[in-house]
Write an enzyme that holds these catalytic residues in place. Structure first.
Site, PDB file in Angstrom:
ATOM      1  CG  ASP A 198      43.886  44.594  55.091  1.00 45.80           C
ATOM      2  OD1 ASP A 198      45.066  44.177  55.125  1.00 45.80           O
ATOM      3  OD2 ASP A 198      42.953  43.997  55.638  1.00 45.80           O
ATOM      4  CB  ILE A 199      47.473  45.531  49.620  1.00 46.79           C
ATOM      5  CG1 ILE A 199      46.750  46.846  49.303  1.00 46.79           C
ATOM      6  CG2 ILE A 199      47.748  44.717  48.370  1.00 46.79           C
ATOM      7  CD1 ILE A 199      45.324  46.680  48.804  1.00 46.79           C
ATOM      8  CD  GLU A 200      45.169  40.728  54.705  1.00 51.31           C
ATOM      9  OE1 GLU A 200      45.273  39.502  54.874  1.00 51.31           O
ATOM     10  OE2 GLU A 200      44.381  41.435  55.353  1.00 51.31           O
ATOM     11  N   GLY A 201      47.609  40.398  49.191  1.00 50.91           N
ATOM     12  CA  GLY A 201      47.915  39.415  48.174  1.00 50.91           C
ATOM     13  C   GLY A 201      48.025  40.051  46.806  1.00 50.91           C
TER      14      GLY A 201
END
Length: 256
Positions: free
Chosen positions: A127-130
């Site tokens: 869950d790579i959001e940044g």
């Protein structure tokens, strides 16, 4: 059974225990969120909100719950990243070290300090959001084991891809109009070499800034538009806490 998930640490300590969640019979996957700190020389740290305190090894007690879930046929996975964590991969070697850490501490390897105890998880959710979009493909492929993880997704190493069709207006359902969502679904399922894709939705209007789909709309308009896809894998829900408030999973279970 609902092919979906909830984030047990996601991030609310009032969403019940992991064992209770699996006991509902509503889920095939449960995602523990998040390993929010890792890479770039950081000491990896799990954050499961109010469920347990990793600083005092208080999360090792989840091992029995994890095994209980698995005994019921529910796959339990760890989500890495999230919206508020401190994480990055600075190089291919950094990715390899993180992969080794994940294997030894959460998967089939061995470590004297496994944060969740001896239970062996069924996989890792990205869950790579940044941060940077670099080296996530190295992490995926080093595991012997979208904008941010596009390269990793193209490796073909992911069995399941849970796509967030909320807080993303260009690909969301709007009342009576499934075109944007259906188009985005087709783009994902044709471009990414994964086995199954899950439709990611908020379980309540308050669970996300936008993208909530009423049960009647989901079952009468949205699911009929995508269930014919050979790569359709079910529905993902954020999160267990909000699902408890609305019984969304129970309401859609027979339609999924």
């Amino acid at each position: 059974m609902l092919e979906g998930l909830q984030y047990i640490g996601g991030q609310n300590g009032n969403e019940g225990t992991l064992a209770e969640t699996c006991g509902t019979g509503n889920y095939e996957f449960v995602i523990l969120a998040f390993l929010a700190t890792f890479g770039g020389g950081r000491t990896p740290m799990i954050n499961l909100a109010g469920h347990c305190d990793p600083y005092s090894n208080g999360c090792t007690g989840l091992s029995s719950d994890i095994k209980s879930c698995q005994a019921k046929g529910v796959k339990v996975m760890l989500s890495i990243g999230g919206g508020g964590g401190a994480y990055s991969l600075d190089s291919s070697e950094d990715a390899r070290q993180v992969a080794t850490y994940l294997w030894n501490n959460y998967l089939g390897g061995q470590s004297s300090s496994r944060p969740l105890g001896p239970a062996v998880l069924d996989g890792i959710d990205f869950d790579i959001e940044g941060g940077s979009n670099q080296h996530w493909d190295d992490l995926a492929s080093a595991r012997s084991l979208d904008a941010w993880v596009g390269g990793a997704l193209m490796t073909g190493l992911f069995d399941y891809v849970w796509v967030q069709f909320y807080n993303n207006p260009p690909c969301q359902y709007t009342s009576g109009d499934v075109v944007n969502l259906e188009d985005a679904w087709k783009q994902w399922t044709t471009a990414i070499p994964a086995t199954k894709f899950l439709l990611g939705l908020p379980a309540a209007p308050d669970a996300a800034g936008s993208g909530f789909i009423p049960v009647s709309d989901l079952t009468s308009q949205v699911l009929p538009a995508i269930k014919g896809s050979a790569k359709y894998g079910g529905v993902m829900l954020w999160s267990k806490y909000y699902d408890d408030q609305t019984d969304y999973s129970a309401s859609i279970k027979s339609h999924v």
